[in-house]
Design a protein around this motif. Structure first.
Motif, PDB file in Angstrom:
ATOM      1  N   ILE A  74      47.656 -79.728  33.105  1.00 60.39           N
ATOM      2  CA  ILE A  74      48.683 -78.899  32.470  1.00 60.39           C
ATOM      3  C   ILE A  74      49.902 -79.749  32.132  1.00 60.39           C
ATOM      4  O   ILE A  74      49.925 -80.957  32.387  1.00 60.39           O
ATOM      5  N   THR A  75      50.918 -79.123  31.571  1.00 58.29           N
ATOM      6  CA  THR A  75      52.200 -79.768  31.323  1.00 58.29           C
ATOM      7  C   THR A  75      53.299 -78.890  31.921  1.00 58.29           C
ATOM      8  O   THR A  75      53.050 -77.773  32.391  1.00 58.29           O
ATOM      9  N   ALA A  76      54.525 -79.391  31.883  1.00 57.03           N
ATOM     10  CA  ALA A  76      55.653 -78.625  32.411  1.00 57.03           C
ATOM     11  C   ALA A  76      55.778 -77.268  31.733  1.00 57.03           C
ATOM     12  O   ALA A  76      56.202 -76.281  32.358  1.00 57.03           O
ATOM     13  N   GLN A  77      55.408 -77.193  30.469  1.00 56.04           N
ATOM     14  CA  GLN A  77      55.548 -75.939  29.711  1.00 56.04           C
ATOM     15  C   GLN A  77      54.615 -74.847  30.218  1.00 56.04           C
ATOM     16  O   GLN A  77      54.784 -73.670  29.882  1.00 56.04           O
ATOM     17  N   ASP A  78      53.622 -75.211  31.029  1.00 55.23           N
ATOM     18  CA  ASP A  78      52.699 -74.217  31.569  1.00 55.23           C
ATOM     19  C   ASP A  78      53.177 -73.611  32.883  1.00 55.23           C
ATOM     20  O   ASP A  78      52.623 -72.617  33.347  1.00 55.23           O
ATOM     21  N   ILE A  79      54.194 -74.219  33.493  1.00 55.00           N
ATOM     22  CA  ILE A  79      54.717 -73.720  34.762  1.00 55.00           C
ATOM     23  C   ILE A  79      55.537 -72.449  34.517  1.00 55.00           C
ATOM     24  O   ILE A  79      56.353 -72.386  33.605  1.00 55.00           O
ATOM     25  N   ASP A  80      55.322 -71.440  35.361  1.00 51.93           N
ATOM     26  CA  ASP A  80      56.014 -70.163  35.201  1.00 51.93           C
ATOM     27  C   ASP A  80      57.258 -70.039  36.071  1.00 51.93           C
ATOM     28  O   ASP A  80      58.184 -69.295  35.733  1.00 51.93           O
ATOM     29  N   VAL A  81      57.277 -70.714  37.200  1.00 52.64           N
ATOM     30  CA  VAL A  81      58.428 -70.668  38.098  1.00 52.64           C
ATOM     31  C   VAL A  81      58.479 -71.992  38.858  1.00 52.64           C
ATOM     32  O   VAL A  81      57.442 -72.520  39.263  1.00 52.64           O
ATOM     33  N   ALA A  82      59.680 -72.532  39.035  1.00 52.58           N
ATOM     34  CA  ALA A  82      59.848 -73.835  39.680  1.00 52.58           C
ATOM     35  C   ALA A  82      60.700 -73.691  40.931  1.00 52.58           C
ATOM     36  O   ALA A  82      61.822 -73.177  40.870  1.00 52.58           O
TER      37      ALA A  82
END
Length: 403
Positions: free
Chosen positions: A289-297
């Motif tokens: 995946i990439t950072a753009q796929d993360i929903d919450v950090a």
């Protein structure tokens, strides 16, 4: 979304925590007592008996508050665990918090253990703020201590100043991190701070290590957090929806090394950073995946500027653009993820909920993917949890929703 190629062979099945206390409020309890409370709560949450636990995956060398030590033998005897088949700890400090779940995974996949607990308990009997000054003088520390760098905050202030000088970052960005994090804590029943923080309060606060003021520092709290990890197959038969481990990574480069404890980093992207970019690169590659796929950090926030630098290292914005990214409102929590934004530390983080050396971030990641978080991100499928920045190992963890 990119193609998620994470292995998903283990999952977090249970989480538990003590209340979060003000510094000094647990003086009548031992570290083993606090850790035991959290472990029992995590086992109850998962629906397993504590006697089923056969592995312990620690971090920070099982240090608790950098003065106490959690001993595997004491925990086993106290809790009645029948047989311990695996026990290991990542070196370093809070940088290993996310990576400890990867350590648990390694034990389970290798067949060394079947139910592994990661636990962190914290009592602040010593003054962490001056921990550098209280250490014996060494050839390395002799370049640090005489400069008045008595604790982590002083050391972090130098990294912060470099970022400000190199990229034009201002204290307004740090204020936004502190204020937005506090906003997230308001609805958390267990949070240590549940009063709004205003911009006026932030800039009126006393300076501790210029440019870091009171609200740039994490809390000095006490308590314990435990996480139960097991195989994905077993987790699916337990009480809670399993939260699969999509990817985990820990380590770091020689250039980062001992990080802010020595300032031997070269004057390039490594110095004004969190030292997490190599971890991020491996983590995303493993997950596909990439950072753009993360929903919450859930970003390790012992100091507010290090949140900004991790956002850069984990690819949510370009290097040097963390200040404008934060000031745009991109990290503010909204139930629906905003295009180009990422909800950060929806639980209030170590700046406002509690500081338990990174473990609270893992709990929040699990709750987000169970769909039970207080500040729930709608439809969250992937959560990033980070450990550090500190001396290597730093670490990262991607958790997912079960398919």
């Amino acid at each position: 979304m990119a193609r998620d190629t994470g292995v998903r062979d283990v999952a977090i099945a249970g989480i538990g925590a003590t209340p979060y206390y003000k510094r000094g409020e647990t003086a009548d309890k031992s570290i083993t007592h606090l850790a035991g409370e959290a472990i029992l709560a995590a086992c109850a949450d998962a629906g397993v008996s504590v006697t089923d636990v056969d592995g312990l995956a620690f971090y920070s060398l099982a240090r608790a508050g950098y003065g106490e030590q959690m001993e595997a033998g004491e925990l086993v005897e106290t809790l009645g665990i029948r047989e311990l088949k695996f026990s290991a700890a990542l070196t370093g400090g809070g940088g290993g918090s996310a990576g400890a779940i990867g350590l648990a995974r390694a034990a389970i996949v290798a067949g060394d253990a079947s139910v592994v607990v990661t636990v962190m308990a914290l009592q602040q009997r010593t003054r962490l703020g001056t921990v550098v000054a209280t250490k014996a003088v060494t050839p390395v520390s002799s370049f640090v201590q005489p400069s008045g760098l008595a604790g982590p905050g002083h050391l972090m202030s130098l990294l912060t100043r470099r970022h400000m000088y190199q990229y034009g970052t201002t204290r307004d960005a740090f204020a936004e991190i502190a204020i937005s994090t506090r906003q997230n804590a308001l609805s958390r029943p267990k949070a240590r701070y549940r009063e709004p923080l205003t911009r006026e309060q932030y800039f009126a606060a006393r300076m501790i290590a210029d440019p870091l003021c009171l609200y740039d520092f994490c809390l000095e709290s006490e308590g314990a957090v435990a996480i139960v990890t097991t195989s994905i197959e077993r987790a699916r038969d337990l009480r809670q929806p399993p939260v699969p481990v999509v990817a985990a990574a820990h380590g770091g480069t020689r250039e980062w090394g001992r990080a802010f404890s020595w300032f031997g980093m070269p004057d390039d992207e490594t110095f004004a950073s969190s030292g997490n970019k190599p971890i991020a690169d491996r983590l995303y590659a493993r997950a596909g995946i990439t950072a753009q796929d993360i929903d919450v950090a859930l970003i390790y926030d012992h100091f507010s500027p290090m949140v900004l630098m991790q956002l850069e290292d984990y690819g949510f914005c370009k290097k040097g653009e963390g200040g404008p990214f934060v000031l745009s409102g991109a990290i503010r929590y909204t139930p629906e993820r905003k295009p180009g934004g990422i909800p950060v530390n929806t639980h209030g983080g170590q700046l406002s909920e509690a500081y338990v050396i990174g473990a609270t971030h893992i709990l929040e990641g699990v709750e987000q993917l169970r769909g039970t978080a207080v500040n729930q991100v709608a439809g969250a499928e992937l959560a990033l949890v980070t450990g550090g920045p500190s001396a290597i190992p730093n670490s990262g963890l991607i958790l997912g929703r079960d398919r």
